[in-house]
Design a protein around this motif. Structure first.
Motif, PDB file in Angstrom:
ATOM      1  N   ALA A 107       0.833  -1.202   0.000  1.00  0.00           N
ATOM      2  CA  ALA A 107       0.000   0.000   0.000  1.00  0.00           C
ATOM      3  C   ALA A 107       0.872   1.258   0.000  1.00  0.00           C
ATOM      4  N   PHE A 108       1.954   1.218   0.793  1.00  0.00           N
ATOM      5  CA  PHE A 108       2.860   2.377   0.844  1.00  0.00           C
ATOM      6  C   PHE A 108       3.550   2.574  -0.505  1.00  0.00           C
ATOM      7  N   LEU A 109       3.920   1.484  -1.168  1.00  0.00           N
ATOM      8  CA  LEU A 109       4.590   1.598  -2.467  1.00  0.00           C
ATOM      9  C   LEU A 109       3.673   2.206  -3.518  1.00  0.00           C
ATOM     10  N   ARG A 110       2.397   1.854  -3.461  1.00  0.00           N
ATOM     11  CA  ARG A 110       1.451   2.454  -4.422  1.00  0.00           C
ATOM     12  C   ARG A 110       1.357   3.964  -4.215  1.00  0.00           C
ATOM     13  N   SER A 222      10.349  10.520   6.894  1.00  0.00           N
ATOM     14  CA  SER A 222      11.783  10.754   6.734  1.00  0.00           C
ATOM     15  C   SER A 222      12.123  10.706   5.259  1.00  0.00           C
ATOM     16  N   VAL A 223      12.814  11.756   4.775  1.00  0.00           N
ATOM     17  CA  VAL A 223      13.335  11.808   3.407  1.00  0.00           C
ATOM     18  C   VAL A 223      14.802  12.185   3.519  1.00  0.00           C
ATOM     19  N   PRO A 241       7.942   5.726   5.883  1.00  0.00           N
ATOM     20  CA  PRO A 241       6.576   6.172   6.183  1.00  0.00           C
ATOM     21  C   PRO A 241       6.539   7.085   7.406  1.00  0.00           C
ATOM     22  N   HIS A 242       5.437   7.760   7.544  1.00  0.00           N
ATOM     23  CA  HIS A 242       5.244   8.680   8.670  1.00  0.00           C
ATOM     24  C   HIS A 242       4.663   7.913   9.868  1.00  0.00           C
TER      25      HIS A 242
END
Length: 1146
Positions: A107-110, A222-223, A241-242
């Motif tokens: 889901a995060f990858l989408r 985080s980036v 992810p956050h």
């Protein structure tokens, strides 16, 4: 070592040590024993012990189902035991991702995919015009030189593809990374972008623009930027992810060019793509010399072009073969435990996946194999194939236009080509790293071939950090010094190829230099791979000098380690000039006994401890001579711990020489005993039975000559007596020697008569030694003390049948039966087993010279923790011996430092409750016998000590641990070892210096209820303390040893005598702890039951006071009176008694 549950083992690998229970503060020993007895009598299992599963008769003889038969057949074919299959299945469950987490990651990858496609485009600008970037975003690349041709504008990626282990199903926990390839649109790239870092500059700008927009999205917690496998020209973007899911996954964005954009023929290892005029700011000399090739630069470009093709290849190989996927996962665990898969040049999980694909193509692996068989096949291939000499390729060599393997061998130390035939997958792997992989594979194959019960635990669950795997460690810092080394070594072409990375450029030549210099001393040289850095998108990328520290590990051969001579060629040989050039001023001409005149290098080393550190001299000399690296930049860690076992007057040695002198004196005495004339029976054997004679005495004795002013003479006994007005004299411990007499029919068959005959022999022995050799002797009924060359030996006459006579029991009917008694067992231990053990360990010392230092450091640490009374010298010597006889998964230690670290690890992780420690001295126990020992151990566990050590001469009873330790003391040792190990390893791996290395040897005193502080004046071994005093009292020894007509005072140690009185008087109320090597504090711990009120009894009033509870008279400890008694008993010796009232209540 028996396997623990896999979950527990993973926690151990992460640094959290599980320890056996109960804790020291828990139930007292008496309660534990009583509880165990009750459980045994009731037929209940003792807590914590592994118990067999009980089945009913119907279940036991039930026919197996088809599924069970198929599984048994698979186990027989694909695994070598059912236990191994279960262990591997459990491990794979632990490291694999659960389906629930996969759904969350998908889901995060989408969401990531959608966010990337929304990033806006930018207008076209020159590459050097970067004003369009926001001020808070930095380009994640060192742009040196800054000027470069070309234009750049941003467009959303033409394609977004998941590559790597996540999609293949071979990623392992705990660090889940998903690699995403972003195909850069063709419109952004130009035909000559392969030149002069243009492609890498565009790639970095592409990431910088993405980072600016994605960092504003609330989806991401985080980036950050990082490097691809540590390569500083190839940054990547990390997205996490956050919120609570931050540690769920890390998505790594890899920009890459469209397939076939760069022509492979321009990126061959012989081609140049970084022009000297651009990089150096000056052209090449006008002599027509060609541009130097840039093979590493070319391979980094090719790596980006091949991301998707590699993914397709691995997907086709692994897709429908679960056994291959299991094998790759196991190989990744294997690499991770050995720290081989991280950083630039690491042997990554991707490489082992491609290696599996190669072995599939050569039909050495097939899809029906189990994960275990894949693991074995790959390890076997690595152990027997040297890719630094014979490279391999996934590409069929039918195309003549492809470059030859020889071209790659000229450019790279390790060669493994991909299916295109143009890219070396091992381009970044150094020869040292591959040789380390080979070394580990050989050790692992030997372990698997042995089919040991604990093979799984040792192979996949035991971490091998560098500090614990290598004998010596050296840190090079600051890394900026390597810049000067590159200039000295003339590595300009390498710097041009690597984009200025002087650390990577210097690494290969430096390791080659040191390997040549260390020669026969060196088994393996390995280097650390600094962890890949991460940094904020608002920060400049870290510089090369900020990448930590370069650490080298030396695995040494004990045979050549202590040689002080490097012999070169004869003076008139052509190679003599090369030898002089290599060694510089250290090389000199020498004439040898055979008359030859040769070049030679001689190192300064007087003691064995200094000889072990000759590699330090070699390393510092060669680095200063050839690489301009001064010795101030080399922090060598090899003998820092040895100061703990230096004698009070030793400055350079660590006691090996003193031990050798004592052993030579013993050998001389044994010859004299063998040759005695006038004994009624001849001597059949003379055997040592003392730690000095097996090289494990912590502080070896030195020849003594007492100063008579410290003593009063007992003229009638030719002895000395300490004077009360002087400090306590030096401690002199006699060395026990067992003298066996031949058998004879004249020996009596009554135990008391045998004792009297032995006493007569002791008197005769003293008389003959005095008459025939002029030795000072003092005889008693049990032994004869002999003073020889300043050493005191305690000779005990032994008769081989005496233990048998002590076992004989006569019934009222006159029948004789044999039964072990405490006296017979003690005599058997002292006269047969102890000499045999001493002899075996003496032999072990001859094979492994580091054994002495390891055993002595281990005992010094145990005594320093105030636990020496709980462990016999022999038990600790055997634990140390096991590190040499059963070193798996390591090699036997060649330095005391690494041996001591492994001792701490073994003590803290071994499952003492469910496994015996088998020490196979002289390799006398067969595999079948060891299996039988383990089975017998489990059957008799409740009758055995808490710590069981088995040797070939003691397979059932564990005689050396019968009297201790108790469960509480062993638990305390485990806890202390688990705490000391990470602290000490961190200190030794600190490139700035270890700080105070004695920290882990100082005992924690906060657990004790009472501290009894002693006066140093009456501590004879005061100078042996962990923190040796700068000044202490004179102990009545003359500086120059010489003959003494009087026997010195033997084994006189006031603190030890005081301890014996305390235990006799108050042993039912408290435990007492002391460091016999110069300790100034006795720790007192009240037993938990001692403060429970007890009914009044006239016989139990010692140390107690009567109180009334509920109208009944009860007895409780009278603490104030007891503390006062502590001081009274030790009057003159005790300086103070400190009560810590918060730790106990009445």
């Amino acid at each position: 070592m028996g396997p623990a549950p896999v979950g527990a083992q993973l926690r151990l690998a992460a640094g959290k040590t599980e320890v056996m229970e109960p804790a020291l503060e828990g139930t007292c020993e008496e309660e534990k024993t009583a509880c165990s007895r009750k459980r045994i009598m009731a037929g209940l299992p003792v807590e914590g012990l592994l118990q067999p599963v009980k089945l009913s008769r119907a279940e036991l003889y039930k026919e197996p189902t088809n599924e069970e038969l198929n599984r048994l057949r698979e186990t027989e074919i694909l695994f070598h035991s059912s236990l191994l299959r279960l262990q591997i299945e459990e491990l794979l469950k632990e490291v694999r991702l659960s389906e629930k987490k996969k759904e969350r990651i998908d889901a995060f990858l989408r969401e990531v995919n959608q966010r990337i496609l929304r990033v806006p485009s930018t207008p076209e600008t020159e590459l050097i015009d970067q004003v369009w970037l926001p001020a808070d975003i930095r380009v994640p690349l060192h742009q040196v030189p800054f000027t470069v041709k070309g234009c750049f504008h941003f467009l959303p990626p033409a394609n977004i593809t998941i590559v790597g282990s996540y999609l293949l199903g071979t990623c392992i926990r705990p660090d889940i990374n998903v690699d995403v390839a972003l195909t850069i649109p063709k419109e952004i790239l130009q035909d000559k972008d392969g030149l002069n870092q243009r492609y890498f500059r565009k790639r970095a700008l592409y990431l910088a623009h993405l980072a600016h927009h994605l960092a504003q999205d609330p989806l991401f917690g985080s980036v950050r930027f990082s490097y691809t496998n540590g390569c500083h020209l190839k940054p990547l973007l990390l997205l996490r992810p956050h919120g609570k899911s931050e540690h769920l996954v890390t998505v790594r964005l890899h920009p890459c060019p469209p397939p076939d954009f760069f022509r492979p023929c321009r990126l061959l290892p012989t081609k140049n793509n970084v022009r000297s005029a651009w990089y150096r700011g000056q052209g090449l000399p006008g002599d027509g010399s060609p541009e130097p090739p840039t093979p590493r630069y070319n391979s980094w470009v090719l790596q980006d072009t091949a991301l998707e093709s590699h993914m397709q290849l691995l997907s086709s190989v692994l897709g429908s073969a679960p056994g291959l996927k299991d094998g790759v996962a196991l190989l990744k665990v294997w690499l991770r435990q050995r720290e081989l898969d991280k950083g630039l040049g690491g042997f990554s999980g991707f490489l082992v996946s491609m290696l599996v694909a190669f072995l599939m193509s050569t039909r050495k692996i097939h899809t029906s194999m189990s994960g275990y068989q894949v693991l074995r096949s790959v390890l076997q291939f690595l152990a027997t194939t040297d890719l630094t000499v014979n490279g391999i390729s996934l590409c069929p060599r039918s195309d003549p236009s492809l470059p030859a393997l020889a071209d790659f061998h000229q450019a790279f130390p390790v060669v493994f080509l991909d299916s295109s035939g143009h890219l070396n997958l091992c381009a970044d792997v150094t020869a040292a790293t591959y040789h380390q992989v080979q070394h580990e594979a050989r050790l692992s194959m030997a372990l698997l071939d042995s089919k040991a019960d604990d093979g799984f635990q040792l192979l996949l669950m035991t971490p091998k950090p560098m500090i614990r795997a290598f004998d010596h460690i050296l840190h090079l810092r600051p890394l900026s010094r390597l810049q000067a080394a590159c200039h000295r070594l003339k590595l300009w072409p390498e710097l041009q190829d690597l984009g200025g990375d002087y650390v990577s450029a210097a690494l290969g030549p430096l390791t080659t230099l040191l390997e040549q210099g260390l020669g026969s001393r060196l088994h393996l040289l390995a280097h650390s791979r600094p962890p890949v850095p991460e940094w904020k998108i608002s920060q400049d990328p870290p510089k090369h000098k900020d990448s930590g520290v370069l650490t080298l590990g030396l695995l040494l051969w004990p045979e050549g380690l202590t040689s002080v001579l490097e012999m070169g060629p004869e003076a008139d040989q052509p190679k003599a000039a090369d030898f002089r050039q290599f060694w510089g001023s250290r090389s000199e001409l020498r004439r040898f006994q055979d008359g030859a005149i040769r070049e030679a290098v001689v190192w300064e080393a007087a003691s064995m401890a200094q000889k072990r550190l000759i590699p330090h001299q070699v390393v510092t000399h060669l680095l200063a001579l050839h690489a301009d690296i001064p010795d101030t930049c080399v922090h060598y860690v090899g003998g820092l711990l040895e100061a703990l076992i230096q004698g009070p007057k030793e400055t350079s040695g660590t006691g090996e020489e003193a031990l050798a002198v004592a052993v030579r004196c013993y050998d001389d005495l044994s010859h004299q005993l063998w040759g005695l004339e006038g004994l009624p029976l001849t001597v059949s054997a003379v055997q040592g039975a003392h730690p000095v004679l097996r090289y494990t005495e912590v502080f070896p004795p030195t020849p003594i000559r007492p100063a008579y002013s410290f003593y009063e003479r007992l003229r009638d006994r030719a002895s000395l007596l300490p004077r009360p007005d002087k400090p306590c004299p030096a401690y002199v411990e006699p060395m026990t020697v067992v003298c066996h007499l031949e058998g004879s029919g004249q020996w009596p068959q009554d135990a008391e008569a045998v004792r009297r005959v032995r006493a007569a022999f002791q008197l005769r022995l003293a008389e003959l030694l005095s008459q025939q050799h002029g030795l000072q002797c003092r005889a008693t009924a049990l032994y004869t003390d002999v003073l020889k060359d300043g050493f005191v030996f305690r000779v005990r006459v032994a008769y081989q049948r005496e233990p048998q006579i002590l076992r004989e029991m006569q019934s009222p009917e006159g029948l004789i039966s044999l039964r072990d008694t405490p006296a017979s067992l003690r005599l058997e231990r002292d006269t047969r087993q102890l000499p045999l053990l001493t002899s075996a360990l003496h032999g072990l010392q001859q094979q492994h010279p580091a054994f002495s230092g390891v055993a002595r450091l281990a005992k010094r640490w145990v005594h320093a923790q105030l636990l020496g009374e709980g462990f016999t010298d022999e038990s600790l010597d055997l634990v140390a011996a096991s590190l040499f006889l059963h070193p798996e998964p390591f090699t036997p230690p060649s330095s005391p430092q690494v041996g001591f670290l492994r001792f701490l690890f073994l003590v803290s992780t071994f499952d003492w409750k469910n496994n015996p420690l088998i020490v196979n001295l002289n390799n006398e126990l067969t595999g079948e016998e060891q299996v039988e020992i383990r089975s017998g151990f489990l059957a008799a566990r409740t009758q055995l000590p808490v710590m069981v050590i088995v040797t070939p001469q003691d397979q059932k009873n564990s005689v050396w641990t019968q009297d201790g330790p108790s469960a509480q003391i062993l638990q305390r040792l485990i806890v202390l070892a688990a705490e000391a190990l990470p602290i000490l390893e961190k200190q030794l791996m600190d490139p700035r210096g270890p700080g105070d290395i004695r920290t882990v040897f100082r005992p924690p005193l906060d657990i004790y209820d009472v501290l009894i502080r002693l006066a140093p004046r009456h501590i004879p071994r005061h100078r042996q303390a962990v923190d040796s005093p700068a000044a202490s009292f004179c102990r009545g020894l003359l500086r120059e040893p010489g003959p003494s007509p009087l026997m010195p005072v033997l084994a006189y140690d006031p603190p030890k005598l005081y301890l014996a009185q305390l235990r006799e008087a108050f042993g039912d109320l408290a435990l007492f702890f002391y460091d016999q090597h110069g300790g100034e504090v006795i720790g007192v711990l009240w037993k938990p039951t001692s403060f429970q009120p007890q009914p009044f009894k006239a016989s139990s009033t010692k140390g107690r006071v009567m109180v009334s509870q509920g109208g009944e008279p009860m007895m409780v400890p009278n603490v104030e009176a007891i503390l006062e008694d502590f001081a009274v008993l030790g009057e003159g010796l005790v300086r103070a008694v400190e009560a810590r009232s918060e730790r106990w209540t009445v």
